[in-house]
Design a protein around this motif. Sequence first.
Motif, mmCIF file in Angstrom:
data_model
loop_
_atom_site.group_PDB
_atom_site.id
_atom_site.type_symbol
_atom_site.label_atom_id
_atom_site.label_comp_id
_atom_site.label_asym_id
_atom_site.label_seq_id
_atom_site.Cartn_x
_atom_site.Cartn_y
_atom_site.Cartn_z
ATOM 1 N N TYR A 249 -0.961 4.008 -15.962
ATOM 2 C CA TYR A 249 -0.581 3.956 -14.556
ATOM 3 C C TYR A 249 -1.711 4.499 -13.675
ATOM 4 O O TYR A 249 -2.364 5.480 -14.028
ATOM 5 C CB TYR A 249 0.684 4.782 -14.307
ATOM 6 N N THR A 250 -1.885 3.864 -12.512
ATOM 7 C CA THR A 250 -2.895 4.302 -11.558
ATOM 8 C C THR A 250 -2.271 4.422 -10.170
ATOM 9 O O THR A 250 -1.583 3.500 -9.711
ATOM 10 C CB THR A 250 -4.071 3.314 -11.488
ATOM 11 N N ILE A 251 -2.524 5.554 -9.521
ATOM 12 C CA ILE A 251 -2.078 5.791 -8.153
ATOM 13 C C ILE A 251 -3.312 6.106 -7.313
ATOM 14 O O ILE A 251 -4.121 6.957 -7.679
ATOM 15 C CB ILE A 251 -1.103 6.985 -8.060
ATOM 16 N N VAL A 252 -3.470 5.413 -6.191
ATOM 17 C CA VAL A 252 -4.506 5.726 -5.217
ATOM 18 C C VAL A 252 -3.798 6.086 -3.919
ATOM 19 O O VAL A 252 -2.990 5.295 -3.412
ATOM 20 C CB VAL A 252 -5.469 4.547 -4.984
ATOM 21 N N MET A 253 -4.071 7.266 -3.392
ATOM 22 C CA MET A 253 -3.344 7.689 -2.198
ATOM 23 C C MET A 253 -4.242 8.509 -1.280
ATOM 24 O O MET A 253 -5.235 9.087 -1.714
ATOM 25 C CB MET A 253 -2.113 8.510 -2.591
ATOM 26 N N GLY A 254 -3.877 8.533 0.008
ATOM 27 C CA GLY A 254 -4.646 9.333 0.941
ATOM 28 C C GLY A 254 -4.718 8.722 2.317
ATOM 29 O O GLY A 254 -4.004 7.765 2.658
ATOM 30 N N ASP A 255 -5.613 9.298 3.125
ATOM 31 C CA ASP A 255 -5.883 8.802 4.460
ATOM 32 C C ASP A 255 -6.925 7.702 4.328
ATOM 33 O O ASP A 255 -8.118 7.973 4.161
ATOM 34 C CB ASP A 255 -6.395 9.959 5.332
ATOM 35 N N LEU A 256 -6.480 6.454 4.411
ATOM 36 C CA LEU A 256 -7.385 5.314 4.234
ATOM 37 C C LEU A 256 -8.016 4.872 5.543
ATOM 38 O O LEU A 256 -8.887 3.987 5.538
ATOM 39 C CB LEU A 256 -6.630 4.138 3.604
ATOM 40 N N ASN A 257 -7.586 5.444 6.680
ATOM 41 C CA ASN A 257 -8.141 5.073 7.986
ATOM 42 C C ASN A 257 -8.194 3.559 8.154
ATOM 43 O O ASN A 257 -9.205 2.994 8.607
ATOM 44 C CB ASN A 257 -9.533 5.685 8.173
ATOM 45 N N ALA A 258 -7.108 2.902 7.784
ATOM 46 C CA ALA A 258 -7.031 1.438 7.852
ATOM 47 C C ALA A 258 -5.631 1.032 8.289
ATOM 48 O O ALA A 258 -4.647 1.697 7.947
ATOM 49 C CB ALA A 258 -7.353 0.832 6.492
ATOM 50 N N LYS A 259 -5.554 -0.051 9.030
ATOM 51 C CA LYS A 259 -4.268 -0.602 9.457
ATOM 52 C C LYS A 259 -4.073 -1.963 8.782
ATOM 53 O O LYS A 259 -4.823 -2.906 9.048
ATOM 54 C CB LYS A 259 -4.224 -0.743 10.985
ATOM 55 N N VAL A 260 -3.061 -2.054 7.912
ATOM 56 C CA VAL A 260 -2.852 -3.296 7.155
ATOM 57 C C VAL A 260 -1.924 -4.261 7.881
ATOM 58 O O VAL A 260 -1.941 -5.463 7.610
ATOM 59 C CB VAL A 260 -2.309 -2.993 5.742
ATOM 60 N N GLY A 261 -1.092 -3.748 8.775
ATOM 61 C CA GLY A 261 -0.211 -4.620 9.532
ATOM 62 C C GLY A 261 0.867 -5.269 8.683
ATOM 63 O O GLY A 261 1.199 -4.802 7.599
ATOM 64 N N GLU A 262 1.385 -6.372 9.181
ATOM 65 C CA GLU A 262 2.471 -7.080 8.504
ATOM 66 C C GLU A 262 1.937 -8.009 7.421
ATOM 67 O O GLU A 262 0.799 -8.461 7.463
ATOM 68 C CB GLU A 262 3.287 -7.876 9.527
ATOM 69 N N CYS A 263 2.814 -8.304 6.472
ATOM 70 C CA CYS A 263 2.453 -9.163 5.342
ATOM 71 C C CYS A 263 2.301 -10.618 5.793
ATOM 72 O O CYS A 263 3.121 -11.141 6.549
ATOM 73 C CB CYS A 263 3.538 -9.059 4.273
ATOM 74 N N LYS A 264 1.242 -11.262 5.319
ATOM 75 C CA LYS A 264 1.004 -12.673 5.606
ATOM 76 C C LYS A 264 1.236 -13.501 4.343
ATOM 77 O O LYS A 264 1.351 -12.961 3.246
ATOM 78 C CB LYS A 264 -0.430 -12.861 6.120
ATOM 79 N N ASN A 265 1.292 -14.811 4.513
ATOM 80 C CA ASN A 265 1.508 -15.694 3.365
ATOM 81 C C ASN A 265 0.440 -15.479 2.298
ATOM 82 O O ASN A 265 -0.754 -15.422 2.605
ATOM 83 C CB ASN A 265 1.488 -17.157 3.821
ATOM 84 N N GLY A 266 0.894 -15.350 1.053
ATOM 85 C CA GLY A 266 -0.018 -15.162 -0.056
ATOM 86 C C GLY A 266 -0.324 -13.713 -0.366
ATOM 87 O O GLY A 266 -1.047 -13.426 -1.322
ATOM 88 N N GLU A 267 0.197 -12.785 0.437
ATOM 89 C CA GLU A 267 -0.078 -11.359 0.228
ATOM 90 C C GLU A 267 1.111 -10.606 -0.352
ATOM 91 O O GLU A 267 1.097 -9.384 -0.437
ATOM 92 C CB GLU A 267 -0.477 -10.709 1.559
ATOM 93 N N GLU A 268 2.133 -11.337 -0.770
ATOM 94 C CA GLU A 268 3.382 -10.712 -1.207
ATOM 95 C C GLU A 268 3.213 -9.813 -2.437
ATOM 96 O O GLU A 268 4.014 -8.901 -2.660
ATOM 97 C CB GLU A 268 4.437 -11.778 -1.513
ATOM 98 N N SER A 269 2.181 -10.066 -3.237
ATOM 99 C CA SER A 269 1.966 -9.246 -4.434
ATOM 100 C C SER A 269 1.327 -7.897 -4.089
ATOM 101 O O SER A 269 1.279 -7.001 -4.934
ATOM 102 C CB SER A 269 1.068 -9.984 -5.429
ATOM 103 N N ILE A 270 0.848 -7.761 -2.852
ATOM 104 C CA ILE A 270 0.191 -6.526 -2.422
ATOM 105 C C ILE A 270 1.008 -5.795 -1.367
ATOM 106 O O ILE A 270 1.226 -4.590 -1.445
ATOM 107 C CB ILE A 270 -1.208 -6.824 -1.845
ATOM 108 N N LEU A 271 1.473 -6.548 -0.367
ATOM 109 C CA LEU A 271 2.201 -5.978 0.761
ATOM 110 C C LEU A 271 3.671 -6.341 0.713
ATOM 111 O O LEU A 271 4.045 -7.450 0.321
ATOM 112 C CB LEU A 271 1.615 -6.490 2.083
ATOM 113 N N GLY A 272 4.507 -5.390 1.157
ATOM 114 C CA GLY A 272 5.926 -5.652 1.296
ATOM 115 C C GLY A 272 6.240 -6.160 2.702
ATOM 116 O O GLY A 272 5.346 -6.470 3.492
ATOM 117 N N LYS A 273 7.521 -6.199 3.025
ATOM 118 C CA LYS A 273 7.979 -6.751 4.298
ATOM 119 C C LYS A 273 7.912 -5.745 5.445
ATOM 120 O O LYS A 273 8.223 -6.088 6.586
ATOM 121 C CB LYS A 273 9.420 -7.247 4.161
#
Length: 336
Positions: free
Chosen positions: A196-220
């Motif tokens: 198992y791998t966990i990466v966590m922290g202040d990423l200073n990034a805004k990912v926004g809402e999930c787009k088509n094809g990103e369902e394996s990475i981003l949730g709703k």
Amino acid sequence: MDKYDKRGRKAHGRNGQRNCSNRSRDRSGAQASDETVQSKPKGSCEVEGSMETGKLTTIYLCTYNVRTLKDEEKLENLMEDLEGFKWNVIGLAETRREGEGLTQLKGGAWFFNHGKTEDNVNARGVGFLIHPNFKDYIKEIKSYSNRVVALNIQLARKDQMCVIQVYAPTTDYEDVEVEEFYEDIDKAVKDNKGKYTIVMGDLNAKVGECKNGEESILGKFGVGERNRRGEMLLEFAAEQKLIIANTFFKKDKRRYWTWESPNGVTRNQIDFILCSQKGIVNNCEVITKVDIASDHRMVRATICINTKLARLKFINNKKKKRIDILKLKERKEEFN
């Protein structure tokens, strides 16, 4: 974030105003030391089940940009806020402390810090807090830079979990420095020999809402508008096959943001917990209870692992393959 003059969050800045003058002294009036160990540990630690027997194991992993832990008073404030709170490991960003080392705090918790050095006096620093009841499960802590540190948790038998705490460069830095930052994380991930791998922290990034094809990475439940650094984070997550756990759990709209601007007008979701296996994350939430006048809010993931089930599944797969081979041999003899 080092871009702004931080003054804490108005809505949750109660700890920034409280009087802490007596906290650093014991009953005799003497100055308390980090190395002083109290008989009663602060906070609560629940490792449900046993990592030895392979029963269901629940681990509470948190990440928190503390803004600063330079003063001992701040560290004591944090430990007080953790009383009655479920946690096992807390990844820290912007500790602003010097040097690298592991220290046992009063109460029994362990504090690891990788911060300023002679070679890099501008380092903001990252680290870990380890609950006293969880220390025996920690196999190794390794630093990759003043922005990336990794901790290995020993699970049942040969299973391991690698927890990587990070603090990403802000938008003040060039993309080349952000790329170097992700290279350090990539090295930490590749060094992980566990399951198992966990990466966590202040990423200073805004990912926004999930787009088509990103369902394996981003949730709703991503929020806000994606920026360039958000694209870089998604590219990294896709390459490493990590999910961004924050976006998979529905919460009240007030419980998504993790950073607030000094004037209280702008709020963004920029602190994340990424995981290599979606199925082990039972919850991921913003925590408001813990507040030491930082402009960030803590994020906590509840990780549930059934190590016995994982081993049995592997064994069953091997048996199934063996049966299939025997059947093939029987059929071969029939045709001969």
